[in-house]
Design a protein around this motif. Structure first.
Motif, PDB file in Angstrom:
ATOM      1  N   ARG A  48       1.243  22.440   4.016  1.00  0.00           N
ATOM      2  CA  ARG A  48       0.854  22.173   4.828  1.00  0.00           C
ATOM      3  C   ARG A  48       0.956  20.411   3.989  1.00  0.00           C
ATOM      4  O   ARG A  48       0.998  20.579   3.124  1.00  0.00           O
ATOM      5  CB  ARG A  48      -0.971  21.334   4.256  1.00  0.00           C
ATOM      6  N   VAL A  49       1.740  19.351   4.761  1.00  0.00           N
ATOM      7  CA  VAL A  49       2.626  18.543   4.334  1.00  0.00           C
ATOM      8  C   VAL A  49       2.075  17.122   4.366  1.00  0.00           C
ATOM      9  O   VAL A  49       2.032  17.063   5.991  1.00  0.00           O
ATOM     10  CB  VAL A  49       3.740  18.371   4.493  1.00  0.00           C
ATOM     11  N   GLU A  50       2.014  16.260   3.552  1.00  0.00           N
ATOM     12  CA  GLU A  50       2.009  14.644   4.140  1.00  0.00           C
ATOM     13  C   GLU A  50       3.132  13.697   4.051  1.00  0.00           C
ATOM     14  O   GLU A  50       3.611  14.477   2.640  1.00  0.00           O
ATOM     15  CB  GLU A  50       1.009  14.736   3.260  1.00  0.00           C
ATOM     16  N   VAL A  51       2.754  12.825   3.638  1.00  0.00           N
ATOM     17  CA  VAL A  51       4.558  11.356   3.468  1.00  0.00           C
ATOM     18  C   VAL A  51       3.209  10.695   3.689  1.00  0.00           C
ATOM     19  O   VAL A  51       2.155   9.976   4.440  1.00  0.00           O
ATOM     20  CB  VAL A  51       5.035  11.770   5.148  1.00  0.00           C
ATOM     21  N   HIS A  52       3.169  10.064   2.593  1.00  0.00           N
ATOM     22  CA  HIS A  52       3.192   8.871   2.599  1.00  0.00           C
ATOM     23  C   HIS A  52       4.273   7.563   2.024  1.00  0.00           C
ATOM     24  O   HIS A  52       5.107   7.593   1.105  1.00  0.00           O
ATOM     25  CB  HIS A  52       2.155   8.423   1.369  1.00  0.00           C
ATOM     26  N   LEU A  53       4.125   6.576   2.618  1.00  0.00           N
ATOM     27  CA  LEU A  53       5.096   5.580   2.354  1.00  0.00           C
ATOM     28  C   LEU A  53       4.145   4.429   2.085  1.00  0.00           C
ATOM     29  O   LEU A  53       3.515   3.041   3.508  1.00  0.00           O
ATOM     30  CB  LEU A  53       6.388   4.863   3.753  1.00  0.00           C
ATOM     31  N   ASP A  54       4.404   3.453   1.357  1.00  0.00           N
ATOM     32  CA  ASP A  54       3.877   2.424   0.809  1.00  0.00           C
ATOM     33  C   ASP A  54       4.646   0.933   1.490  1.00  0.00           C
ATOM     34  O   ASP A  54       5.619   0.722   1.085  1.00  0.00           O
ATOM     35  CB  ASP A  54       3.817   2.114  -1.067  1.00  0.00           C
ATOM     36  N   PRO A  55       3.581   0.014   2.594  1.00  0.00           N
ATOM     37  CA  PRO A  55       4.443  -0.699   2.817  1.00  0.00           C
ATOM     38  C   PRO A  55       4.706  -1.688   1.783  1.00  0.00           C
ATOM     39  O   PRO A  55       5.742  -2.673   2.081  1.00  0.00           O
ATOM     40  CB  PRO A  55       3.201  -1.168   3.553  1.00  0.00           C
ATOM     41  N   GLU A  56       4.369  -2.179   1.024  1.00  0.00           N
ATOM     42  CA  GLU A  56       4.367  -2.846   0.054  1.00  0.00           C
ATOM     43  C   GLU A  56       5.340  -3.346  -0.947  1.00  0.00           C
ATOM     44  O   GLU A  56       6.631  -3.761  -1.060  1.00  0.00           O
ATOM     45  CB  GLU A  56       3.310  -3.759  -0.796  1.00  0.00           C
ATOM     46  N   ILE A  64       2.685  18.577  -1.429  1.00  0.00           N
ATOM     47  CA  ILE A  64       2.530  19.633  -0.281  1.00  0.00           C
ATOM     48  C   ILE A  64       0.330  19.592  -0.908  1.00  0.00           C
ATOM     49  O   ILE A  64       0.679  19.146  -2.009  1.00  0.00           O
ATOM     50  CB  ILE A  64       2.627  21.003  -1.311  1.00  0.00           C
ATOM     51  N   VAL A  65      -0.100  19.795   0.027  1.00  0.00           N
ATOM     52  CA  VAL A  65      -1.466  19.729   0.119  1.00  0.00           C
ATOM     53  C   VAL A  65      -1.986  21.301  -0.025  1.00  0.00           C
ATOM     54  O   VAL A  65      -1.599  22.234   0.730  1.00  0.00           O
ATOM     55  CB  VAL A  65      -2.319  19.481   1.768  1.00  0.00           C
ATOM     56  N   ARG A  66      -3.117  21.617  -1.040  1.00  0.00           N
ATOM     57  CA  ARG A  66      -3.487  23.005  -0.840  1.00  0.00           C
ATOM     58  C   ARG A  66      -5.084  22.642  -1.357  1.00  0.00           C
ATOM     59  O   ARG A  66      -5.230  21.896  -2.169  1.00  0.00           O
ATOM     60  CB  ARG A  66      -2.640  24.012  -1.865  1.00  0.00           C
ATOM     61  N   GLU A  67      -5.792  23.802  -0.997  1.00  0.00           N
ATOM     62  CA  GLU A  67      -7.307  23.373  -1.321  1.00  0.00           C
ATOM     63  C   GLU A  67      -7.410  24.734  -1.794  1.00  0.00           C
ATOM     64  O   GLU A  67      -6.891  25.429  -1.949  1.00  0.00           O
ATOM     65  CB  GLU A  67      -7.986  23.408   0.098  1.00  0.00           C
ATOM     66  N   VAL A  68      -8.628  24.012  -2.506  1.00  0.00           N
ATOM     67  CA  VAL A  68      -9.185  24.918  -4.290  1.00  0.00           C
ATOM     68  C   VAL A  68      -9.787  25.720  -3.311  1.00  0.00           C
ATOM     69  O   VAL A  68     -11.135  25.237  -2.949  1.00  0.00           O
ATOM     70  CB  VAL A  68      -9.393  24.211  -4.714  1.00  0.00           C
ATOM     71  N   PRO A  89      -8.519  19.719 -15.228  1.00  0.00           N
ATOM     72  CA  PRO A  89      -9.989  20.313 -15.223  1.00  0.00           C
ATOM     73  C   PRO A  89     -11.198  20.254 -15.164  1.00  0.00           C
ATOM     74  O   PRO A  89     -12.555  20.886 -14.856  1.00  0.00           O
ATOM     75  CB  PRO A  89     -10.101  19.600 -16.618  1.00  0.00           C
ATOM     76  N   GLU A  90     -10.657  19.028 -13.989  1.00  0.00           N
ATOM     77  CA  GLU A  90     -12.392  18.880 -13.384  1.00  0.00           C
ATOM     78  C   GLU A  90     -12.265  18.988 -12.599  1.00  0.00           C
ATOM     79  O   GLU A  90     -13.306  18.786 -11.315  1.00  0.00           O
ATOM     80  CB  GLU A  90     -11.991  17.449 -13.671  1.00  0.00           C
ATOM     81  N   VAL A  91     -11.191  19.713 -11.285  1.00  0.00           N
ATOM     82  CA  VAL A  91     -11.373  20.511 -10.302  1.00  0.00           C
ATOM     83  C   VAL A  91     -12.228  21.198  -9.603  1.00  0.00           C
ATOM     84  O   VAL A  91     -12.538  22.240 -10.606  1.00  0.00           O
ATOM     85  CB  VAL A  91      -9.997  20.884  -9.217  1.00  0.00           C
ATOM     86  N   GLU A  92     -12.867  20.726  -8.043  1.00  0.00           N
ATOM     87  CA  GLU A  92     -13.771  21.977  -7.745  1.00  0.00           C
ATOM     88  C   GLU A  92     -13.340  22.581  -6.676  1.00  0.00           C
ATOM     89  O   GLU A  92     -12.676  22.501  -5.967  1.00  0.00           O
ATOM     90  CB  GLU A  92     -15.045  21.222  -7.804  1.00  0.00           C
ATOM     91  N   ILE A  93     -14.313  24.160  -5.828  1.00  0.00           N
ATOM     92  CA  ILE A  93     -14.603  24.628  -5.230  1.00  0.00           C
ATOM     93  C   ILE A  93     -14.293  23.213  -3.827  1.00  0.00           C
ATOM     94  O   ILE A  93     -15.114  22.627  -3.483  1.00  0.00           O
ATOM     95  CB  ILE A  93     -14.797  26.252  -5.087  1.00  0.00           C
ATOM     96  N   GLY A  94     -12.798  23.379  -2.844  1.00  0.00           N
ATOM     97  CA  GLY A  94     -13.221  22.549  -1.577  1.00  0.00           C
ATOM     98  C   GLY A  94     -12.374  21.804  -1.597  1.00  0.00           C
ATOM     99  O   GLY A  94     -12.265  21.124  -0.797  1.00  0.00           O
ATOM    100  N   MET A  95     -12.171  21.528  -3.145  1.00  0.00           N
ATOM    101  CA  MET A  95     -11.568  20.228  -3.465  1.00  0.00           C
ATOM    102  C   MET A  95      -9.628  20.293  -2.460  1.00  0.00           C
ATOM    103  O   MET A  95      -9.100  21.574  -2.537  1.00  0.00           O
ATOM    104  CB  MET A  95     -11.569  19.496  -4.256  1.00  0.00           C
ATOM    105  N   GLU A  96      -8.936  18.966  -2.912  1.00  0.00           N
ATOM    106  CA  GLU A  96      -7.416  19.594  -2.361  1.00  0.00           C
ATOM    107  C   GLU A  96      -6.479  18.745  -3.570  1.00  0.00           C
ATOM    108  O   GLU A  96      -7.372  17.905  -4.161  1.00  0.00           O
ATOM    109  CB  GLU A  96      -7.469  19.165  -0.699  1.00  0.00           C
ATOM    110  N   MET A  97      -5.770  19.759  -3.872  1.00  0.00           N
ATOM    111  CA  MET A  97      -4.579  18.980  -5.027  1.00  0.00           C
ATOM    112  C   MET A  97      -2.785  18.888  -3.672  1.00  0.00           C
ATOM    113  O   MET A  97      -3.192  19.554  -3.401  1.00  0.00           O
ATOM    114  CB  MET A  97      -4.234  20.498  -5.758  1.00  0.00           C
ATOM    115  N   GLU A  98      -2.716  17.605  -4.241  1.00  0.00           N
ATOM    116  CA  GLU A  98      -1.576  17.163  -3.717  1.00  0.00           C
ATOM    117  C   GLU A  98      -0.629  17.054  -4.401  1.00  0.00           C
ATOM    118  O   GLU A  98      -0.689  17.275  -6.701  1.00  0.00           O
ATOM    119  CB  GLU A  98      -1.599  15.797  -3.996  1.00  0.00           C
ATOM    120  N   PHE A  99       0.773  18.041  -4.411  1.00  0.00           N
ATOM    121  CA  PHE A  99       1.620  18.693  -5.668  1.00  0.00           C
ATOM    122  C   PHE A  99       3.054  17.898  -4.571  1.00  0.00           C
ATOM    123  O   PHE A  99       4.064  18.188  -3.945  1.00  0.00           O
ATOM    124  CB  PHE A  99       2.610  20.330  -4.782  1.00  0.00           C
TER     125      PHE A  99
END
Length: 399
Positions: A48-56, A64-68, A89-99
């Motif tokens: 799962r790939v996401e791209v973000h371009l800051d207009p400013e 790369i997005v992965r679900e816990v 250390p604060e991550v929980e099941i169901g959250m998403e992590m971005e790499f």
């Protein structure tokens, strides 16, 4: 650092958006989607790939997005809770992590994606311009230039900003159009398709004839003469029913013009198609009678509920009423909206025979007692004189 890595994609896209009159945010979003798809396809399949371009700032990120999850079933899109806790250390099941992906891995692909996005977006913009310009012109007649014909006998005509198709069914049969010819076409349909806007043009539609009548005949254009109905077989023959709202204006004469100049201007635009102008009448029988001209017909029985009419015709008028290949009666039926059944009857030559014939029809349930007079009137309708026999066997004419 390479030249590609120095590119500020946000600034580049902004300049293109302004130059091409494209929405900047929509262009950036399209670029993000294009880069994500390209990177996923060429570098990180199944992830799962996401791209973000800051207009400013112009900062570009590929993530790369992965679900816990408690237990990993698909490493491409999931990460175990144990592994995730080591990173956060604060991550929980169901959250998403971005790499984040290293910039060197996607810069070249980003350039290709930008080019693809711009090309596609500009094409979409051009298509939208064409669609928006002509969607409100659907149902209008405009001038066009013939540009080509394909192997399916479709003509393509240039409208200005766009191109329209003139398929065989919408062409005037037998009309040959050459590249560069200027013609009038009726815009029958303008719609969006996955390949861009499709504009369907026609030269066979009866509304093209209606437009030409309004163009060439001032009385029609200003509403003094009303075109009540049109029946058309393109390239061959048409019938037009007209009515005058001014008793001092002859609707047929107005449409024909001096020495036929007005109607000739109309037919000249239609490849010399024959156009019959007939008088509309609120009386259905008279309207049907007029529609069958130039044939002279007799009694007319009308069944309004079933939209059917039975018309008696003498043998000498039958072929004229039918017309070549049934065209005259077919056009008359279309013009009046009635199915017309022609029935041959014997010709009558004098008043006594006419009265007798009408009375016979009445006894057979065909007409009321007034039919005798109708039969007589029908015999001499459109006649300007009546022949009167002299005792010596000769005849003279009374006006």
């Amino acid at each position: 650092m390479t030249q590609a890595e120095n590119i500020n994609f946000a600034e580049a896209l902004r300049e293109v958006a302004q130059a091409r009159n494209i929405n900047e945010l929509q262009l950036i979003e399209a670029f993000e989607q294009s880069l994500a798809q390209a990177y996923n396809r060429n570098v990180e399949p199944d992830k799962r790939v996401e791209v973000h371009l800051d207009p400013e700032s112009g900062d570009l990120e590929v993530l790369i997005v992965r679900e816990v999850v408690e237990k990993v079933e698909d490493e491409n899109v999931q990460i175990s809770l144990a592994d995730a806790l080591e990173l956060d250390p604060e991550v929980e099941i169901g959250m998403e992590m971005e790499f984040p992906v290293e910039r060197e891995k996607f810069t070249r692909i980003a350039l290709q994606a930008a080019k693809q996005t711009l090309t596609q977006k500009m094409r979409e913009t051009e298509r939208n311009i064409v669609f928006n310009e002509y969607k409100d012109k659907e149902g209008q007649v405009i001038n066009a230039t013939v540009v080509r014909m394909d192997n399916k006998q479709n003509y393509f005509v240039e409208l200005g900003a766009g191109e329209a198709i003139l398929p065989p069914r919408e062409q005037i049969p037998g009309e040959r159009l050459l590249n560069g010819n200027r013609v009038k076409v009726y815009l029958k349909e303008v719609r969006k398709t996955p390949k861009g806007p499709t504009i369907l043009a026609s030269r066979a539609d009866e509304r093209l004839l209606d437009y030409l009548l309004r163009q060439e005949i001032p009385e029609v254009a200003n509403g003094i003469v009303e075109v009540k109905a049109i029946a058309r077989e393109a390239g061959q023959r048409s019938k037009v029913a007209v009515y005058s709202h001014n008793s001092n204006v002859d609707p047929i004469g107005a449409c024909i013009g001096h020495r036929g100049n007005r109607i000739q201007a109309v037919t000249g635009e239609l490849g010399r198609e024959r156009v019959d102008v007939i008088l509309w009448d609120s009386n259905l029988r008279e309207f049907i009678r007029n529609a069958l001209s130039p044939a002279k017909v007799g009694l007319i029985e009308v069944n309004s509920d079933r939209s059917e009419a039975t018309v008696t015709v003498t043998p000498d008028q039958l072929s004229l009423a039918i017309g070549k290949g049934g065209q005259n009666v077919r056009l008359a039926a279309k013009l009046t909206g009635f199915k017309i059944d022609l029935r041959e009857t014997q010709a009558v030559s004098d008043l006594d025979a006419a009265m007798q014939q009408a009375l016979q029809d009445e006894s057979g349930g065909r007409e009321t007692s007034s039919s005798a007079k109708s039969a007589f009137d029908a015999l001499f309708k459109d006649s300007k004189s009546v022949a009167v026999a002299n005792p010596d066997g000769s005849s003279n004419v009374e006006d």
